[in-house]
Each structure stands twice: as structure tokens, then as C-alpha cells.
Design a protein around this motif. Structure first.
Motif, PDB file in Angstrom:
ATOM      1  N   PHE A 236       0.851  -1.181   0.000  1.00 19.22           N
ATOM      2  CA  PHE A 236       0.000   0.000   0.000  1.00 19.22           C
ATOM      3  C   PHE A 236       0.892   1.237   0.000  1.00 19.22           C
ATOM      4  O   PHE A 236       2.014   1.216   0.517  1.00 19.22           O
ATOM      5  N   ALA A 260       0.625  -2.926   5.823  1.00 21.79           N
ATOM      6  CA  ALA A 260      -0.617  -2.189   6.069  1.00 21.79           C
ATOM      7  C   ALA A 260      -1.777  -3.143   6.312  1.00 21.79           C
ATOM      8  O   ALA A 260      -2.281  -3.787   5.386  1.00 21.79           O
ATOM      9  N   VAL A 263      -6.524   0.766   6.648  1.00 16.68           N
ATOM     10  CA  VAL A 263      -6.404   2.189   6.331  1.00 16.68           C
ATOM     11  C   VAL A 263      -7.764   2.831   6.577  1.00 16.68           C
ATOM     12  O   VAL A 263      -8.776   2.373   6.042  1.00 16.68           O
ATOM     13  N   SER A 264      -7.781   3.869   7.392  1.00 11.79           N
ATOM     14  CA  SER A 264      -9.025   4.592   7.643  1.00 11.79           C
ATOM     15  C   SER A 264      -8.852   6.032   7.196  1.00 11.79           C
ATOM     16  O   SER A 264      -7.778   6.627   7.326  1.00 11.79           O
ATOM     17  N   ARG A 265      -9.924   6.608   6.672  1.00 10.54           N
ATOM     18  CA  ARG A 265      -9.915   7.979   6.170  1.00 10.54           C
ATOM     19  C   ARG A 265     -11.156   8.715   6.675  1.00 10.54           C
ATOM     20  O   ARG A 265     -12.238   8.138   6.747  1.00 10.54           O
ATOM     21  N   ALA A 286      -5.930  10.588   7.188  1.00  7.30           N
ATOM     22  CA  ALA A 286      -5.798   9.155   6.896  1.00  7.30           C
ATOM     23  C   ALA A 286      -4.898   8.521   7.934  1.00  7.30           C
ATOM     24  O   ALA A 286      -3.874   9.102   8.331  1.00  7.30           O
ATOM     25  N   GLU A 287      -5.271   7.333   8.363  1.00  6.70           N
ATOM     26  CA  GLU A 287      -4.475   6.613   9.363  1.00  6.70           C
ATOM     27  C   GLU A 287      -4.238   5.194   8.886  1.00  6.70           C
ATOM     28  O   GLU A 287      -5.171   4.500   8.461  1.00  6.70           O
ATOM     29  N   LEU A 288      -2.984   4.773   8.950  1.00  9.50           N
ATOM     30  CA  LEU A 288      -2.599   3.430   8.512  1.00  9.50           C
ATOM     31  C   LEU A 288      -2.227   2.596   9.725  1.00  9.50           C
ATOM     32  O   LEU A 288      -1.351   2.984  10.511  1.00  9.50           O
TER      33      LEU A 288
END
Length: 428
Positions: A236, A260, A263-265, A286-288
Motif C-alpha cells: 500500500f 498495512a 487504512v481509515s480515512r 488518513a491513518e494506517l
């Protein structure tokens, strides 16, 4: 020089040159056939209709040709553009409408050998104010991303678009009221990549227009995407060029992130239009999340970006606000600039002019991880001589702190880059 990227788009160029760019109200309509079918040729391309059953096939497309130049303030950096002229997009877009309830849409980009399939979907509109869609489409996230690339204020979207998910295959359900919309869906990987291999995402977006009249619109939006991935999925990454497709490489890039797990956005949108003036802004976070190893809980990496942009149509009406799409997830977006009949160049007018300015930023550094930071200021001028023709000129000044993945080619010291981009845009 002219790049080899133009070669895959020869067919698209031929189709575009044959299209009635700027046709406006000019229409060529054939006589009815033996079954009542008619072939129509106008500003929307070729349209074949059958009265019984109620079937319509419309063949549209778009051709975007970019040319430009860029320079870095550091002489040790490589050449910015491998090609100074290239086909950005060469799309063919057939859409089949069956009755009032069914829409089948397909978009193929001859200029993109890696991901040529854009929309490839089937939509059903049998429920009141509701659209159910299955296929390859945009995940419902980001006002800027959901706007058609024919209608964005600048040649390219902001650098914050690096944090926005691409088109993916999935199922979505959308609903709209008098001034609000809500859409949610489940998505896998892109159709061009085989649907699987990038985990599963759940995405949702809601918008509200507390002011929505012909001359004034206030838009508020909130969207989120959560994607879960397995260890067997591919790597990713996040990356963004500096406002131009012609750059040889991204200027900020996380590089491949094989660890990864998720993944949140989260994105927030605000836009206001009054007459010919439009201002629009977004913030994206964004947080991975990495895979967790016993005894070694990995820390999440947080990235962020956003933009503020404004535009003014100098001698025409403002951009219309469309609450619901024909199909898919592109709810609550601003449309392109209209060219009135009297202002068309072919009618003795001068066309319509629009000026725009934007500040955008993206930060891919987090917790000791260095993916890079970029901040851009863009000034733009668009000329619409005909309803299906647009010429764009953009000047972009960017400030870049390269990340680790780019250090081999771009070094580790910050630099600035100045870019001039022009685009010929034909769409029908």
C-alpha cells in the motif's frame, strides 16, 4: 518533446476529433428506422434511441491533452518532465439507459495502460430518490474527487487528493432528499486489478445543503472509509505529484508499505457558491494501522492534507449544484461552467472566462516515518469558447520536503518547484 504516452490514445484522439465539440444546440438527427429507432448527433455525442422498448444508447467521451514545463530551484535534481506534451485522458464512454430504472455505464481510458477501466457499472433506480449501483466506481469520499475531471477548477486536483481512494469495484446505495444526500457502499479492489487483492472497504458520505437556490448554495459534507487488508494483499502507498500529470515521479511518496493491515480515512467538506463566485475547502485525515506482532505492537501512522480554493466566472453564470447523479456515488457536486448561446465563439461571442486560485497541502510524515510534505499555490485561468471545449492555463508554485522513499532521486533537502501547465479539453 512529445511523449510516448500519446501512442495508446490514438483511437481516442480520432474519436474526439470526430465529435461535435461545441455543438451546443446544433443537432443532426436521422430519419426513423424500421423499428422507430433514431440516431442523433449533438453536443452529447452519438445517441441511438428505440421507442419500444424504451432504450437509449449514448456514446460520449473526453480528450485531455497537456503541455507544460517545470523547473526546480536545486540544480542537482533530475529533469521534471520526461515529456512536455502528452495525452492525459482519452476516454470512450458508452451509457445504456433502459426505461427509467436501469443504467449501464462504461468508461475506458486509452491513455492509461495500467488502469484503463474507470466506471463499469449497472445502476437500478426503481425506488424513490434511491440509486443502487454494482460495479467499478468511485468510493463516496471527497467533494473534489467526486467532481468530474471535466469540471474541476484546475487541470489537476489538489495534492491532498493523494489521500483519497481510487475507483474500486463494489456495491453502493445512495439516497437524496430535497437538500441532503447519503450514500454508503462496500468495495474491493479496482476492476483493472482483478477486484481482489486490496482487502475490503466500507465507505459512507453524507451531505447537507442548508442553502440551495438557483443563485446560492451552501454545501456541508462528511465522509469516511475504513479498509481492512490481509497479509496476502499487495503493498500500500500514498503519493502525489505537484499539480501536473507530466511529472516523471511523485514529489512526496510513502513508498510501498507492505505491513498495512488497515487504512481509515475521514474527510470534511465545505463549499459556498453565490452567483458566479465559488469557494470550496476540504480537510482529509488518513491513518494506517500495521499488522500486530505479539510483543511488538506497531504504532499507527497518521497523514493529513487539505485545500482551499476559490473561482470566479467573469462573464457568465456560476456553477450549478447537482444533488443526485445518473448512477454511481457522485452525489452533491458542482458542475461545469455553462456557455450561453450568445457567448459561443461560433455565434460571434468571446466565450466564458473563469479565474481560480488554490492553496493545498499534504503531510506524509508521522511518528518518525518520513513520506514527505508538499505545499502548493495554484493560479488558474479557463476559457470556454464552446459548450464542449475548454482551454486551461495553470501556474503552480510548490514547496517540497522529500521523504525517505524519494531521497535517492530527490535528496533530503527541501526544494521549490515552479510549473506551468496548459490543457486542451474536449468532452462530449
Amino acid at each position: 518533446m512529445i511523449g510516448t504516452r500519446t501512442a495508446p490514445a490514438v483511437l481516442a484522439v480520432s474519436l474526439a476529433l470526430a465529435a461535435p465539440a461545441g455543438a451546443g444546440e446544433d443537432t443532426v438527427e436521422g430519419m426513423a428506422g424500421p423499428y422507430g429507432e433514431r440516431l442523433r448527433y449533438d453536443a452529447k455525442g452519438l445517441t441511438l434511441t428505440f421507442p419500444e422498448p424504451d432504450v437509449k444508447l449514448q456514446i460520449g467521451g473526453r480528450l485531455h491533452i497537456d503541455g507544460g514545463a517545470a523547473g526546480f530551484n536545486r540544480p542537482d535534481l533530475p529533469e521534471a518532465f520526461p515529456d512536455n506534451l502528452a495525452v492525459r485522458r482519452g476516454w470512450i464512454e458508452p451509457t445504456l439507459t433502459v426505461g427509467r430504472d436501469w443504467v449501464i455505464a462504461f468508461q475506458y481510458d486509452f491513455a492509461d495502460p495500467m488502469l484503463p477501466i474507470n466506471d463499469a457499472l449497472v445502476a437500478w433506480k426503481g425506488l424513490p430518490d434511491t440509486i443502487l449501483t454494482l460495479g467499478n466506481m468511485k468510493e463516496p469520499f471527497s467533494l473534489e474527487w467526486l467532481q468530474s475531471n471535466n469540471d474541476t477548477l484546475f487541470a489537476e486536483r489538489s495534492v491532498a487528493n493523494a489521500l483519497v481512494p481510487e475507483r474500486r469495484f463494489g456495491f453502493a446505495a445512495g439516497h437524496h432528499g430535497e437538500n441532503l444526500t447519503a450514500v454508503a457502499g462496500v468495495f474491493g479492489n479496482a476492476a483493472s486489478s482483478g477486484i481482489d487483492g486490496d482487502g475490503v472497504a466500507v465507505a459512507a458520505r453524507a451531505t447537507l445543503a442548508p442553502i440551495m437556490t438557483v443563485g446560492e448554495t451552501l454545501h456541508l459534507g462528511l465522509a469516511g472509509v475504513v479498509r481492512r487488508r490481509s497479509r496476502s494483499d499487495g503493498a500500500f502507498s500514498f503519493s502525489s505529484p505537484a499539480g501536473a500529470f507530466l511529472f516523471e515521479r511523485p514529489l512526496v511518496d510513502t513508498g510501498d508499505l507492505p505491513d498495512a493491515a488497515g487504512v481509515s480515512r475521514l474527510g470534511a467538506e465545505l463549499a459556498y457558491r453565490r452567483g458566479p463566485f465559488l469557494v470550496q475547502a476540504e480537510y482529509i485525515r488518513a491513518e494506517l494501522q500495521p499488522f500486530r506482532t505479539p510483543g511488538q505492537p506497531g504504532a499507527a501512522l497518521g497523514f493529513q492534507g487539505g485545500y482551499v480554493e476559490a473561482a470566479l466566472v467573469l462573464n457568465g453564470e456560476g456553477r450549478a449544484y447537482a444533488l443526485a447523479p445518473q448512477s454511481g456515488t457522485t452525489y452533491a457536486t458542482f458542475q461545469g461552467v455553462a456557455v450561453p448561446e450568445a457567448q459561443r465563439l461560433s455565434r460571434g461571442g468571446i466565450g466564458v472566462f473563469e479565474v481560480a486560485a488554490r492553496y493545498s497541502a499534504v503531510d506524509l510524515d508521522a511518528r518518525g516515518f518520513r513520506g514527505g510534505m508538499e505545499r502548493d499555490v495554484t493560479l488558474g485561468l479557463s476559457w470556454y469558447p464552446e459548450p464542449n471545449l475548454r482551454l486551461i492555463g495553470n501556474v503552480v508554485h510548490g514547496r517540497v520536503q522529500p521523504g525517505t522513499a524519494q531521497s535517492e532521486t530527490l535528496g533530503t533537502r527541501p526544494f521549490s518547484v515552479d510549473t506551468v501547465i496548459a490543457r486542451l479539453q474536449i468532452y462530449w
